[in-house]
Design a protein around this motif. Sequence first.
Motif, PDB file in Angstrom:
ATOM      1  N   GLN A 136       0.731  -1.193  -0.051  1.00 43.05           N
ATOM      2  CA  GLN A 136      -0.130  -0.026  -0.115  1.00 43.05           C
ATOM      3  C   GLN A 136       0.930   1.212   0.094  1.00 43.05           C
ATOM      4  O   GLN A 136       1.952   1.429   0.604  1.00 43.05           O
ATOM      5  CB  GLN A 136      -0.905  -0.131   1.302  1.00 43.05           C
ATOM      6  CG  GLN A 136      -1.754   1.172   1.381  1.00 43.05           C
ATOM      7  CD  GLN A 136      -2.523   1.010   2.566  1.00 43.05           C
ATOM      8  OE1 GLN A 136      -2.323   0.445   3.581  1.00 43.05           O
ATOM      9  NE2 GLN A 136      -3.544   1.875   2.759  1.00 43.05           N
ATOM     10  N   SER A 137       0.438   2.130  -0.775  1.00 40.30           N
ATOM     11  CA  SER A 137       1.021   3.651  -0.668  1.00 40.30           C
ATOM     12  C   SER A 137      -0.200   4.514  -0.699  1.00 40.30           C
ATOM     13  O   SER A 137      -1.286   4.221  -0.947  1.00 40.30           O
ATOM     14  CB  SER A 137       1.763   4.044  -2.131  1.00 40.30           C
ATOM     15  OG  SER A 137       2.789   3.164  -2.258  1.00 40.30           O
ATOM     16  N   ILE A 138       0.169   5.671   0.379  1.00 37.77           N
ATOM     17  CA  ILE A 138      -1.034   6.522   0.587  1.00 37.77           C
ATOM     18  C   ILE A 138      -0.405   7.914   0.519  1.00 37.77           C
ATOM     19  O   ILE A 138       0.620   8.254   0.871  1.00 37.77           O
ATOM     20  CB  ILE A 138      -1.504   6.310   1.794  1.00 37.77           C
ATOM     21  CG1 ILE A 138      -2.301   4.919   1.951  1.00 37.77           C
ATOM     22  CG2 ILE A 138      -2.868   7.353   2.166  1.00 37.77           C
ATOM     23  CD1 ILE A 138      -2.672   4.618   3.551  1.00 37.77           C
ATOM     24  N   ALA A 139      -1.470   8.883  -0.376  1.00 33.25           N
ATOM     25  CA  ALA A 139      -1.101  10.187  -0.280  1.00 33.25           C
ATOM     26  C   ALA A 139      -2.310  10.953  -0.097  1.00 33.25           C
ATOM     27  O   ALA A 139      -3.511  10.615  -0.354  1.00 33.25           O
ATOM     28  CB  ALA A 139      -0.893  10.592  -1.823  1.00 33.25           C
ATOM     29  N   GLY A 140      -2.203  12.114   0.851  1.00 30.16           N
ATOM     30  CA  GLY A 140      -3.405  12.852   1.372  1.00 30.16           C
ATOM     31  C   GLY A 140      -3.102  14.024   1.495  1.00 30.16           C
ATOM     32  O   GLY A 140      -1.920  14.585   1.910  1.00 30.16           O
ATOM     33  N   VAL A 141      -4.170  15.098   1.611  1.00 33.77           N
ATOM     34  CA  VAL A 141      -4.101  16.247   1.952  1.00 33.77           C
ATOM     35  C   VAL A 141      -5.320  16.578   2.883  1.00 33.77           C
ATOM     36  O   VAL A 141      -6.463  16.220   2.390  1.00 33.77           O
ATOM     37  CB  VAL A 141      -4.107  17.241   0.786  1.00 33.77           C
ATOM     38  CG1 VAL A 141      -4.222  18.776   1.113  1.00 33.77           C
ATOM     39  CG2 VAL A 141      -2.687  17.066   0.009  1.00 33.77           C
ATOM     40  N   THR A 142      -5.219  17.297   3.982  1.00 32.55           N
ATOM     41  CA  THR A 142      -6.369  17.642   4.654  1.00 32.55           C
ATOM     42  C   THR A 142      -6.261  19.460   4.917  1.00 32.55           C
ATOM     43  O   THR A 142      -5.135  19.659   5.122  1.00 32.55           O
ATOM     44  CB  THR A 142      -6.422  17.290   6.121  1.00 32.55           C
ATOM     45  OG1 THR A 142      -6.288  15.610   6.065  1.00 32.55           O
ATOM     46  CG2 THR A 142      -7.478  17.887   6.911  1.00 32.55           C
ATOM     47  N   MET A 143      -7.335  20.186   4.262  1.00 29.12           N
ATOM     48  CA  MET A 143      -7.156  21.517   4.822  1.00 29.12           C
ATOM     49  C   MET A 143      -8.454  21.983   5.813  1.00 29.12           C
ATOM     50  O   MET A 143      -9.367  21.400   5.850  1.00 29.12           O
ATOM     51  CB  MET A 143      -7.588  22.024   3.532  1.00 29.12           C
ATOM     52  CG  MET A 143      -7.459  23.727   3.570  1.00 29.12           C
ATOM     53  SD  MET A 143      -7.957  25.007   2.279  1.00 29.12           S
ATOM     54  CE  MET A 143      -7.442  23.918   0.822  1.00 29.12           C
ATOM     55  N   ARG A 144      -7.911  22.821   6.778  1.00 29.23           N
ATOM     56  CA  ARG A 144      -8.821  23.217   7.637  1.00 29.23           C
ATOM     57  C   ARG A 144      -8.536  24.644   8.231  1.00 29.23           C
ATOM     58  O   ARG A 144      -7.516  25.474   7.607  1.00 29.23           O
ATOM     59  CB  ARG A 144      -9.000  22.275   8.825  1.00 29.23           C
ATOM     60  CG  ARG A 144      -7.444  22.334   9.828  1.00 29.23           C
ATOM     61  CD  ARG A 144      -7.436  21.470  10.993  1.00 29.23           C
ATOM     62  NE  ARG A 144      -6.451  21.405  11.428  1.00 29.23           N
ATOM     63  CZ  ARG A 144      -5.653  22.109  12.134  1.00 29.23           C
ATOM     64  NH1 ARG A 144      -6.060  23.282  12.313  1.00 29.23           N
ATOM     65  NH2 ARG A 144      -4.320  21.910  12.740  1.00 29.23           N
ATOM     66  N   ASP A 145      -9.445  25.333   8.825  1.00 28.10           N
ATOM     67  CA  ASP A 145      -9.244  26.697   9.471  1.00 28.10           C
ATOM     68  C   ASP A 145      -9.102  27.635   8.043  1.00 28.10           C
ATOM     69  O   ASP A 145      -8.082  28.503   8.267  1.00 28.10           O
ATOM     70  CB  ASP A 145      -8.173  26.713  10.278  1.00 28.10           C
ATOM     71  CG  ASP A 145      -8.280  25.930  11.494  1.00 28.10           C
ATOM     72  OD1 ASP A 145      -9.581  25.577  11.883  1.00 28.10           O
ATOM     73  OD2 ASP A 145      -7.175  25.455  12.126  1.00 28.10           O
ATOM     74  N   VAL A 146      -9.841  27.594   7.160  1.00 27.40           N
ATOM     75  CA  VAL A 146      -9.449  28.556   6.005  1.00 27.40           C
ATOM     76  C   VAL A 146     -10.316  30.047   6.303  1.00 27.40           C
ATOM     77  O   VAL A 146     -11.266  29.819   6.853  1.00 27.40           O
ATOM     78  CB  VAL A 146     -10.132  28.111   4.779  1.00 27.40           C
ATOM     79  CG1 VAL A 146     -10.167  29.029   3.567  1.00 27.40           C
ATOM     80  CG2 VAL A 146      -9.846  26.633   4.379  1.00 27.40           C
ATOM     81  N   THR A 147      -9.557  30.677   6.168  1.00 22.41           N
ATOM     82  CA  THR A 147      -9.868  32.285   6.544  1.00 22.41           C
ATOM     83  C   THR A 147      -9.696  33.343   5.668  1.00 22.41           C
ATOM     84  O   THR A 147      -8.435  33.255   5.042  1.00 22.41           O
ATOM     85  CB  THR A 147      -9.196  32.697   7.915  1.00 22.41           C
ATOM     86  OG1 THR A 147      -9.420  31.571   9.155  1.00 22.41           O
ATOM     87  CG2 THR A 147      -9.789  33.920   8.395  1.00 22.41           C
ATOM     88  N   LEU A 148     -10.566  34.059   5.070  1.00 23.55           N
ATOM     89  CA  LEU A 148     -10.664  34.938   4.130  1.00 23.55           C
ATOM     90  C   LEU A 148     -10.930  36.256   4.882  1.00 23.55           C
ATOM     91  O   LEU A 148     -12.030  36.540   5.245  1.00 23.55           O
ATOM     92  CB  LEU A 148     -11.465  34.763   2.995  1.00 23.55           C
ATOM     93  CG  LEU A 148     -11.414  35.929   1.811  1.00 23.55           C
ATOM     94  CD1 LEU A 148     -10.297  35.924   1.258  1.00 23.55           C
ATOM     95  CD2 LEU A 148     -12.738  35.641   1.089  1.00 23.55           C
ATOM     96  N   THR A 149      -9.826  37.259   4.776  1.00 20.97           N
ATOM     97  CA  THR A 149      -9.919  38.368   5.408  1.00 20.97           C
ATOM     98  C   THR A 149      -9.773  39.642   4.415  1.00 20.97           C
ATOM     99  O   THR A 149      -8.725  39.713   3.715  1.00 20.97           O
ATOM    100  CB  THR A 149      -8.884  38.675   6.644  1.00 20.97           C
ATOM    101  OG1 THR A 149      -9.112  37.483   7.415  1.00 20.97           O
ATOM    102  CG2 THR A 149      -9.099  39.770   7.332  1.00 20.97           C
ATOM    103  N   PHE A 150     -10.757  40.677   4.506  1.00 25.84           N
ATOM    104  CA  PHE A 150     -10.581  41.949   3.636  1.00 25.84           C
ATOM    105  C   PHE A 150     -10.016  43.151   4.537  1.00 25.84           C
ATOM    106  O   PHE A 150     -10.750  43.192   5.515  1.00 25.84           O
ATOM    107  CB  PHE A 150     -11.589  42.185   2.841  1.00 25.84           C
ATOM    108  CG  PHE A 150     -12.015  41.206   2.016  1.00 25.84           C
ATOM    109  CD1 PHE A 150     -11.657  41.366   0.541  1.00 25.84           C
ATOM    110  CD2 PHE A 150     -13.077  40.062   2.029  1.00 25.84           C
ATOM    111  CE1 PHE A 150     -11.605  40.332  -0.644  1.00 25.84           C
ATOM    112  CE2 PHE A 150     -13.150  39.102   0.887  1.00 25.84           C
ATOM    113  CZ  PHE A 150     -12.708  39.249  -0.428  1.00 25.84           C
ATOM    114  N   THR A 151      -9.170  43.885   3.980  1.00 25.24           N
ATOM    115  CA  THR A 151      -8.810  45.187   4.704  1.00 25.24           C
ATOM    116  C   THR A 151      -9.566  46.189   3.937  1.00 25.24           C
ATOM    117  O   THR A 151      -9.649  46.343   2.744  1.00 25.24           O
ATOM    118  CB  THR A 151      -7.294  45.423   4.647  1.00 25.24           C
ATOM    119  OG1 THR A 151      -6.783  44.113   5.049  1.00 25.24           O
ATOM    120  CG2 THR A 151      -7.081  46.454   5.685  1.00 25.24           C
ATOM    121  N   VAL A 152     -10.400  47.012   4.845  1.00 22.80           N
ATOM    122  CA  VAL A 152     -11.290  48.098   4.132  1.00 22.80           C
ATOM    123  C   VAL A 152     -10.908  49.349   4.781  1.00 22.80           C
ATOM    124  O   VAL A 152     -10.596  49.498   5.934  1.00 22.80           O
ATOM    125  CB  VAL A 152     -12.661  47.632   4.336  1.00 22.80           C
ATOM    126  CG1 VAL A 152     -13.687  48.823   3.831  1.00 22.80           C
ATOM    127  CG2 VAL A 152     -13.169  46.361   4.022  1.00 22.80           C
TER     128      VAL A 152
END
Length: 182
Positions: A136-152
């Motif tokens: 077995q070979s395994i490749a993985g990616v987990t993404m969390r805590d995605v934050t988009l911030t705008f400066t106004v």
Amino acid sequence: MAELSTAVADSTDSPSGSTNVSVSPALLYDITPRAGYRITGFSLAATVQGTLVAGGGDAPGFAFNYITLSYQVQHPHGAEGGVLSSNFQQEHQMTLGAPLQWLDTPSGFHLSSYVNLVANGGFVPDPAGGEPSWSQSIAGVTMRDVTLTFTVSPVPEPQTWLMLLSGLAAVSAAALRSRKRC
């Protein structure tokens, strides 16, 4: 980008011992700043964790992961950019951002991600001369805590500019008068 919370390529159930997974979620935001304000910048941040396990054997397997985060501003003065990570196992932050001094009209903001995972199992011959197997070979990616911030920031009103120019003119006139007296 919720579709990409976790993506995994696992060679175990593949007859050839090879699996390739691609995921490409995208979001499009329509952004209209309030009257008297403009967007002066943005930042996008996400925590990503990679998994790489290469199968063993006489012909070892391999595992590969690749992720990009990118943006494109759909505006007459558009901008675009991105950041990538590949072959990683540790948890780390991916961030990108840019100054956007001119976003004071409705604009489109396109965010996207691209993930490619490859897992090729290792070839293990049967010592008794039977059918070979794959480890077995395994490749993985987990993404969390995605934050988009705008400066106004506020856009100065024309009266503010007029007062500034009037003040500068008054200071210049006073400086000229004081020179003439000397």
